[in-house]
Design a protein around this motif. Sequence first.
Motif, PDB file in Angstrom:
ATOM      1  N   GLN A   1      36.149  32.359 105.848  1.00 59.55           N
ATOM      2  CA  GLN A   1      35.711  32.858 104.266  1.00 59.55           C
ATOM      3  C   GLN A   1      35.865  33.898 104.435  1.00 59.55           C
ATOM      4  OE1 GLN A   1      31.618  31.863 103.691  1.00 59.55           O
ATOM      5  NE2 GLN A   1      31.985  29.089 103.426  1.00 59.55           N
ATOM      6  N   CYS A   2      35.673  35.258 104.678  1.00 54.45           N
ATOM      7  CA  CYS A   2      35.952  36.422 104.349  1.00 54.45           C
ATOM      8  C   CYS A   2      37.254  36.968 104.521  1.00 54.45           C
ATOM      9  CB  CYS A   2      34.371  37.276 104.218  1.00 54.45           C
ATOM     10  SG  CYS A   2      34.042  37.846 106.045  1.00 54.45           S
TER      11      CYS A   2
ATOM     12  N   THR B   1      43.596  29.142  98.274  1.00 52.94           N
ATOM     13  CA  THR B   1      43.094  29.574  97.616  1.00 52.94           C
ATOM     14  C   THR B   1      43.902  31.291  97.676  1.00 52.94           C
ATOM     15  OG1 THR B   1      41.321  30.811  99.322  1.00 52.94           O
ATOM     16  CG2 THR B   1      40.914  29.372  97.349  1.00 52.94           C
TER      17      THR B   1
ATOM     18  N   ALA C   1      35.718  25.250 100.376  1.00 51.78           N
ATOM     19  CA  ALA C   1      35.398  26.189  99.900  1.00 51.78           C
ATOM     20  C   ALA C   1      33.523  25.555 100.179  1.00 51.78           C
ATOM     21  CB  ALA C   1      35.034  26.885  98.830  1.00 51.78           C
TER      22      ALA C   1
ATOM     23  N   THR D   1      35.814  40.886 100.600  1.00 57.77           N
ATOM     24  CA  THR D   1      34.312  42.214 100.959  1.00 57.77           C
ATOM     25  C   THR D   1      34.230  40.997 102.431  1.00 57.77           C
ATOM     26  OG1 THR D   1      34.323  42.769  98.970  1.00 57.77           O
ATOM     27  CG2 THR D   1      31.917  41.899 100.357  1.00 57.77           C
ATOM     28  N   GLY D   2      34.145  41.932 103.494  1.00 63.61           N
ATOM     29  CA  GLY D   2      33.712  41.282 104.546  1.00 63.61           C
ATOM     30  C   GLY D   2      32.478  40.768 104.382  1.00 63.61           C
ATOM     31  N   GLY D   3      31.652  39.821 103.634  1.00 58.11           N
ATOM     32  CA  GLY D   3      30.413  39.366 104.435  1.00 58.11           C
ATOM     33  C   GLY D   3      29.456  40.156 103.355  1.00 58.11           C
TER      34      GLY D   3
ATOM     35  N   ASP E   1      30.810  30.261 109.412  1.00 56.92           N
ATOM     36  CA  ASP E   1      31.854  28.885 108.739  1.00 56.92           C
ATOM     37  C   ASP E   1      32.876  28.385 109.715  1.00 56.92           C
ATOM     38  OD1 ASP E   1      33.093  27.014 106.969  1.00 56.92           O
ATOM     39  OD2 ASP E   1      34.814  28.499 106.457  1.00 56.92           O
TER      40      ASP E   1
ATOM     41  N   GLU F   1      34.985  31.710  97.931  1.00 51.37           N
ATOM     42  CA  GLU F   1      36.089  31.668  96.779  1.00 51.37           C
ATOM     43  C   GLU F   1      35.604  31.097  95.738  1.00 51.37           C
ATOM     44  OE1 GLU F   1      38.386  32.593  98.254  1.00 51.37           O
ATOM     45  OE2 GLU F   1      38.445  32.143 100.637  1.00 51.37           O
TER      46      GLU F   1
ATOM     47  N   LEU G   1      34.153  37.568  98.639  1.00 46.63           N
ATOM     48  CA  LEU G   1      33.000  37.668  99.518  1.00 46.63           C
ATOM     49  C   LEU G   1      34.020  36.205 100.775  1.00 46.63           C
ATOM     50  CD1 LEU G   1      30.354  37.206  97.366  1.00 46.63           C
ATOM     51  CD2 LEU G   1      30.085  38.207  99.351  1.00 46.63           C
ATOM     52  N   GLY G   2      34.700  35.590 100.004  1.00 47.97           N
ATOM     53  CA  GLY G   2      35.581  34.821 100.489  1.00 47.97           C
ATOM     54  C   GLY G   2      34.429  33.584 100.242  1.00 47.97           C
TER      55      GLY G   2
ATOM     56  N   GLY H   1      32.281  24.604 103.586  1.00 47.63           N
ATOM     57  CA  GLY H   1      32.535  25.772 104.094  1.00 47.63           C
ATOM     58  C   GLY H   1      31.088  25.811 104.164  1.00 47.63           C
ATOM     59  N   GLN H   2      30.334  26.637 102.567  1.00 43.30           N
ATOM     60  CA  GLN H   2      28.963  26.899 102.208  1.00 43.30           C
ATOM     61  C   GLN H   2      28.310  25.798 103.050  1.00 43.30           C
ATOM     62  OE1 GLN H   2      29.600  30.034 101.701  1.00 43.30           O
ATOM     63  NE2 GLN H   2      28.514  30.863  99.386  1.00 43.30           N
TER      64      GLN H   2
ATOM     65  N   LEU I   1      44.123  34.070 100.851  1.00 41.76           N
ATOM     66  CA  LEU I   1      43.540  33.328 101.848  1.00 41.76           C
ATOM     67  C   LEU I   1      44.885  34.295 102.765  1.00 41.76           C
ATOM     68  CD1 LEU I   1      42.394  32.281 104.452  1.00 41.76           C
ATOM     69  CD2 LEU I   1      43.140  30.277 103.298  1.00 41.76           C
TER      70      LEU I   1
ATOM     71  N   LYS J   1      44.387  37.473 104.058  1.00 39.82           N
ATOM     72  CA  LYS J   1      43.961  37.671 104.835  1.00 39.82           C
ATOM     73  C   LYS J   1      44.357  37.073 106.750  1.00 39.82           C
ATOM     74  CE  LYS J   1      39.666  36.442 102.385  1.00 39.82           C
ATOM     75  NZ  LYS J   1      39.035  35.350 102.220  1.00 39.82           N
TER      76      LYS J   1
ATOM     77  N   CYS K   1      30.622  34.633 108.799  1.00 40.92           N
ATOM     78  CA  CYS K   1      29.877  34.015 107.959  1.00 40.92           C
ATOM     79  C   CYS K   1      29.608  32.709 108.122  1.00 40.92           C
ATOM     80  CB  CYS K   1      31.297  34.155 106.658  1.00 40.92           C
ATOM     81  SG  CYS K   1      32.088  34.834 106.083  1.00 40.92           S
TER      82      CYS K   1
ATOM     83  N   TYR L   1      37.044  38.448 107.233  1.00 42.41           N
ATOM     84  CA  TYR L   1      36.945  39.385 108.006  1.00 42.41           C
ATOM     85  C   TYR L   1      37.167  39.570 109.532  1.00 42.41           C
ATOM     86  CZ  TYR L   1      35.467  44.767 109.102  1.00 42.41           C
ATOM     87  OH  TYR L   1      35.812  45.999 109.268  1.00 42.41           O
TER      88      TYR L   1
ATOM     89  N   PHE M   1      25.816  38.631 101.909  1.00 42.21           N
ATOM     90  CA  PHE M   1      24.684  36.894 102.366  1.00 42.21           C
ATOM     91  C   PHE M   1      23.678  38.009 101.042  1.00 42.21           C
ATOM     92  CE2 PHE M   1      26.536  37.974 106.181  1.00 42.21           C
ATOM     93  CZ  PHE M   1      28.328  36.913 106.015  1.00 42.21           C
TER      94      PHE M   1
ATOM     95  N   LYS N   1      34.727  25.457 110.051  1.00 49.05           N
ATOM     96  CA  LYS N   1      35.987  24.900 108.814  1.00 49.05           C
ATOM     97  C   LYS N   1      36.782  25.624 109.940  1.00 49.05           C
ATOM     98  CE  LYS N   1      36.082  26.045 104.636  1.00 49.05           C
ATOM     99  NZ  LYS N   1      36.668  27.736 104.616  1.00 49.05           N
TER     100      LYS N   1
ATOM    101  N   GLN O   1      42.583  26.260 104.667  1.00 46.90           N
ATOM    102  CA  GLN O   1      41.775  27.148 103.943  1.00 46.90           C
ATOM    103  C   GLN O   1      40.662  28.057 104.663  1.00 46.90           C
ATOM    104  OE1 GLN O   1      42.274  27.691 100.695  1.00 46.90           O
ATOM    105  NE2 GLN O   1      39.948  29.568 100.847  1.00 46.90           N
TER     106      GLN O   1
END
Lengths: 208, 834
Positions: free
Chosen positions: A150-151, B19, B711, B284-286, A190, B526, B523-524, B714-715, B22, B25, A188, A153, B288, A193, A147
Amino acid sequence: MPEHDPETLRPSGMTRRQFIKSVIAAGVVTCSGALFSGPAGAAPAGPPGAVERLITLDVNGQQRRVDVLPHETLAQTLRYKLGLTSVKIGCDRAECGSCTVLVDDVPRYSCSTLTHSVRGAKILTVEGLTRPDGGLHPLQQGVLDAQGFQCGYCAPGFLMATLGFLKTNPDPTRAELAHGVSGNLCRCQDYDKILTALQNGAASMRKA
Amino acid sequence: MPQHDAPFTPRLTGHDYVTPDLRAKLTGTARFSEDFRIEGMLACKLLTSPMPHAKVARLDTSAALAVPGVRAILTAEDLPAPADTVTDTGSVIRANKWAEPALTMEPLYAGEPVLAVAAATEAAAAEAIAKIDIAFSPLPFVIDPLDSLRPGGPAARGDGNVWLQPPAGPDGAPAMAQVGRLSWTEADFAAAGPHRLPLGKPSREWAYGDLEAGFAKAALVLDETFVTPNVSHQTLETRSTLAYWQNGKVFIHTGTQSTMQTVPAISRWLGIPPERIVFISEFTGGGFGSKGTAGISLVIPALLAKKANAPVMMRVGRELEQAIGRARPSCIGRLRAGFAADGRLLALDMYVLQDNGPYEENNDAAMSGRIVSLLYQPQAMRWRGLAVLTNTPTRMYQTGPGGVQGVMLMDRVLAKAARELKLDQVAIRRVNAPAGKAPYDAAGAGGKRPHATSAFVKEALDQGAAAFGWQARQALPRDLGDGRRRGLGVGLGSFVAGTIGFDGLFVITPEGRLRIHCGIGNLGTESFSDVQRVLADAMDVPWEACEIVWGDTGKHLPWSCVSGGSQTIHAMSRAALAASLDAKKKLKEIAAQTLGGAPEDYAVAGGRVSRASDGRGLDFGEAARRAMALGGAYDGHEISAGLHALTKASAQALAGQGLLAVAKDTFPRDGQSFSYVATFAEVEVDTATGMYRVVDFHAAADSGVVVHPRAFGGQVVGRSMLGLGHVTGQRWVFDRHYGMPLGSRFYQTKPPTILELPQKTGWSSVGIPDPETPIGARGIGEPPTGAAAAALLNALSDALGDDRFRRAPILPDMILASLEPDARPRDHGLSANV
Ligand code: FES
Ligand code: FES
């Protein structure tokens, strides 16, 4: 790749306009090519009188014929003319790495590489990683299983930078890999990860 | 689990999975807004202001319109006039004459869009921009808020320099804030001296407790001023947008933090009803915070496409993104804090001056007071705030908006107090930590202070301290030899972490699968998918039986929260659970009607509705087919009252496709949901070069049940890195003479790279369920940012001593200057824009 002079390439008696039309009809170039010919936000494109030249590029194992301006970047050609939208333009000036592709196995910022300079080279984008049957490349699979991102991009650029780095160091430590992809920015952030996932991808490649 | 009976059993919830978004992406098949192409698409370019404040004195577009390929030019004249709008719940959103317009003839910051050109190619559009005959007359401008407050200082707008809060009306209803003129006195400035924030007239204030009594009792009183940075959001995907009109409907592709909430926002901006809007935003590429709903980057191509009568793609490059891509406002804070000998915060007098940018008042200063009142539980507190208009880019929420600034201002005061009182840094935070239904802010209308749903901050501090080895590290030498110094720091963070009252919607198909309609932005983080794990558990089906439909309002989505302020995991897991209860009720009724008996005789489990007495029942596919035969509410031909109008419309569109489950979250909640993080950092500073790096890092979260650990992690780490960036390099730089921004690219306002990831990075979660939501989960996106910034600031003070810095970011030159023998704290006249 032999260099083609546009004049010699054109069947005689054909105007440039007719020639382009015939190329489009033959499906060589996608229609959006002319729409975006420079960096977003820049002044009118190109030096005066600059004309496109039809060249052949080796992209993802295919020979792709495409009209290219002298000042056109590889990112523009790949994204807007060849429809390879995995190539993301995050900054257009060698600051973020989201446009990274492999040129003869070496990661390059395609936003800062002139397309004419890579004629004859093997160009690889993320689209070229996936197998024809839709199966994932072991690097992609390893990242998916963990995983990563995140986004997403930044993901195509990170994947290509990683792949290039692993060619020189197939079994890196976490710190070595971090250095290897340090030209890629993730907003992001991240990174923890991402590194775990990329390491997992590298491990899958070693097993594959 | 929550104390009350949970209507779901966590099987998938709490576990890692991959998810559903993914793969796209990683294969390059994910389509972000700029990846779409449509027949006849035009390119758009903007003419932006070359000055921080000016009026367009002359504009002639005729030569530009004559450029071959140019199809339309959009100016401020083409914008719909701002009008009051009524929301679904009947409340009126009043038109605000100071609000940001999409285009303007009086730009209020350098880079603000003035007009837009659509042409067959971007080159033609750019040529047209060059041929526009335009003249600007410069107007007075202001970059730093304090300059504007000086007697006779410049004002960012003709009609004022600050946001003022008029007194409440006779009925007690708060009046609308207004732009007005305010100057502080020479005496205010003189009293403060050059290095402290003057305490001139504020526009807002609140207080509780006896402040002076608290200071009188205090063993230690500190008076600290600090400046937090302006930080652009810098999403990696810029806000490029594609818009076109077909059959009277507008179709818009852009990145967003909410698919569904963007619809009424577009409706307000364009003045068209929601049913004429199709919004597509699968990836959506970010964001925030910067891509909340609809903004000017969406409105310009939408209106231009209408005028040109053709699809318009507005590609946004990095420099334009820096101008229109939003930013966190800098706050200058002055905090007078009185501590008891045991570290308890007896009295806090907090003043926050916010660099607001030119438009709508940002809530950051107010939020900074709220979060500080919650996180450090001062026994008495006064908060005062003032938002000053500046001719700098428009501000907007950014991860932990105001909470980050509040913590950056306050947590370092706590760190200094601990050193002066010879207390342990964890101990001083423990003694002030909120617990349980902790109060915050001043008392409201009913005379009671509002409170949190829960807080387990001591538990997070203890967990983090143990994981980091805080106690053992205290004995480590600070001097590492070769001019290198070690510093240890802990910091807290908090922010709101959940809303209520949104809708869940899904269909049990005749094949017996769950097709979940989801209006959450992707936005990722998730959460668009993670909340559906709760639904799968509630319905007791395997994940493989679920399919999520998201990212396109043409696919009939329910009313959902904005994925901002860490609401989603809380708000939308509740909505999912509400919908599951509706599905179970319908399944049981269908079973009873089909097989006899009463609905209560039946239970839902294992993809079936069946009765225990004889095992008879229906599988989901059979029940769905029965629902379609029965019609009415069962298959969505009748929709219950109380749902949002957009949910109703979506449910009606789905009628007849299976068993339709739709419900609004009406689960009770006592208090406001907040999440908390305690972060520990060890920093290594090279005093020869001024370079430093975080070598070890641990963030311990208190945000209830963790729904998706990877996730979540990651956050926690990702948002922590953002906070570290606030200390290490993110800032604005302006040419003060001309008011022009100098840092418009990544390398000039540099976000952390992967090399700045601490060598050791850890996270953990206390995991105690929030008692006020049936799933027990709260959001996590916001609090790590402030906590990480505070931990690093405190670690730097530990390494180098207090009173070295009065502003962030702290760059190597500031470190070196602080080590000079006669060094005084550097604050550059309390300006954030150095
Ligand atoms: S787009 Fe090429 S490096 Fe950023
Ligand atoms: S995952 Fe969003 S930019 Fe990297």
